[in-house]
Scaffold this active site. Structure first.
Site, PDB file in Angstrom:
ATOM      1  N   GLY A 104       0.797  -1.220   0.000  1.00  0.00           N
ATOM      2  CA  GLY A 104       0.000   0.000   0.000  1.00  0.00           C
ATOM      3  C   GLY A 104       0.828   1.268   0.000  1.00  0.00           C
ATOM      4  N   SER A 107       4.168   1.292  -4.706  1.00  0.00           N
ATOM      5  CA  SER A 107       5.345   0.774  -5.413  1.00  0.00           C
ATOM      6  C   SER A 107       5.119   0.704  -6.916  1.00  0.00           C
ATOM      7  CB  SER A 107       5.721  -0.608  -4.863  1.00  0.00           C
ATOM      8  OG  SER A 107       4.646  -1.522  -4.953  1.00  0.00           O
ATOM      9  N   SER A 108       3.931   0.315  -7.349  1.00  0.00           N
ATOM     10  CA  SER A 108       3.707   0.201  -8.797  1.00  0.00           C
ATOM     11  C   SER A 108       3.733   1.568  -9.473  1.00  0.00           C
ATOM     12  CB  SER A 108       2.382  -0.517  -9.082  1.00  0.00           C
ATOM     13  OG  SER A 108       1.267   0.238  -8.632  1.00  0.00           O
ATOM     14  N   ALA A 109       3.143   2.580  -8.827  1.00  0.00           N
ATOM     15  CA  ALA A 109       3.177   3.931  -9.404  1.00  0.00           C
ATOM     16  C   ALA A 109       4.598   4.473  -9.421  1.00  0.00           C
ATOM     17  CB  ALA A 109       2.260   4.856  -8.617  1.00  0.00           C
ATOM     18  N   ASP A 148      -1.902   7.909  -6.828  1.00  0.00           N
ATOM     19  CA  ASP A 148      -0.582   7.319  -6.610  1.00  0.00           C
ATOM     20  C   ASP A 148       0.431   7.848  -7.626  1.00  0.00           C
ATOM     21  OD1 ASP A 148      -1.946   5.886  -4.709  1.00  0.00           O
ATOM     22  OD2 ASP A 148      -1.108   3.951  -5.281  1.00  0.00           O
TER      23      ASP A 148
END
Length: 307
Positions: A104, A107-109, A148
């Site tokens: 949460g 990390s992906s953004a 994000d």
């Protein structure tokens, strides 16, 4: 010859400071960027016809980016590169990060923003980088809100309401934040459904809880802008209790919050979806004492200032 990439790019991570779950129903939330969420470095491969490789040891990623891959990270990265008219072969990309993945913390953004910057360069406009990041974020999240990606690209502290452009908040003092991984897996979709079920079952009771979370956000913004960390800490504690009323806390997170307060935190609350993931503590005058209280969980301490 493969299209060149810039040698280095970075992006922020993200933490929800206040407003979890209520933000789904149109109430405001506050998010903060975590410095150096990821740093990517790119170097040419010996043969420019070879596929791009991506390694991020901290996240257990070691991938080749090719069109036949069914790995969501590979697919997301290829979407970003296609959006940016970037290369599809000939480069080795290595990433370092202090953030845990799937916790949460955006990390992906952070990954998709940093990848876009490898193509566009360090002087690229935030809006262009966010648009490229969203091409990858759709692989992970379907229709992401964009929060994000905006925080990853811009950093600082942002007020967000669904359907509205984020607004920057200027802290009157740096925010000393301690992010403590619980080590417990969490599912955003499951916790959103849990909250929705409680709202549908007891709307006259649960709706005021959501309203109170929204009011805590607005009070929190005032405290952040005026550097009133003591009041912000109290609001952390209030928010954690309200989120517990929505059935998205857990005994483990409650114990961690109590331990953080006992170790000198001004306040502590779950951050993100809840029932796992991370605890967010607002450090007091002795942040080393706070981090030392969780030696096995490898807490991350950051000071967040205005962007």
């Amino acid at each position: 010859m493969s299209i060149p990439l810039h040698p280095r790019a970075e992006a922020h991570g993200k933490v929800i400071v206040l407003g979890e779950h209520a933000v789904v129903y149109g109430y405001p939330a506050v998010a903060a960027g975590l410095p150096q969420g990821i740093v990517l470095e790119a170097r040419p491969r010996p043969d420019p016809r070879l596929p791009i490789t991506l390694t991020v040891p901290a996240w257990d990623l070691d991938l080749e980016l090719h069109a036949g891959s069914d790995h969501p990270v590979a697919r997301a990265c290829l979407e970003v590169l296609a959006h940016c008219d970037g290369p599809v072969t000939g480069w080795a990309i290595h990433g370092t990060s202090a953030l845990p993945s799937r916790a949460g913390l955006g990390s992906s953004a952070a990954l998709t923003v940093a990848l876009a910057r490898l193509v566009f360069g360090p002087d690229a406009g935030v809006d262009d980088v966010v648009a490229a990041s969203l091409a990858g974020e759709r692989v992970f999240h379907g229709e992401p809100s964009g929060l994000d990606s905006r925080v990853a690209a811009q950093g600082g502290v942002l007020r967000y309401v669904r359907g509205e452009p984020p607004r920057s908040i200027n802290p009157g003092a740096p925010l000393p934040l301690c992010i403590i991984p619980s080590g417990i897996p969490r599912s955003t979709a499951d916790q959103v459904a849990r909250c929705r079920s409680r709202l549908e079952h007891l709307p006259s009771v649960v709706r005021p809880v959501l309203i109170a979370i929204g009011q805590a956000v607005e009070s929190g913004i005032h405290a952040i802008e005026h550097g009133d960390l003591d009041t912000l800490g109290v609001l952390f504690d209030v928010a954690h209790g309200l989120l517990g009323a929505l059935d998205v806390s857990s005994p483990a997170l409650d114990r961690m919050a109590a331990d953080a307060r006992a170790a000198g935190a001004r306040g502590a609350k779950l951050t993100g979806a809840g029932c796992g993931g991370c605890l967010l503590a607002l450090a007091g005058d002795a942040p080393d004492r706070l981090t030392a209280a969780f030696p096995s969980l490898r807490p991350l301490f950051v000071e967040v200032a205005a962007s």
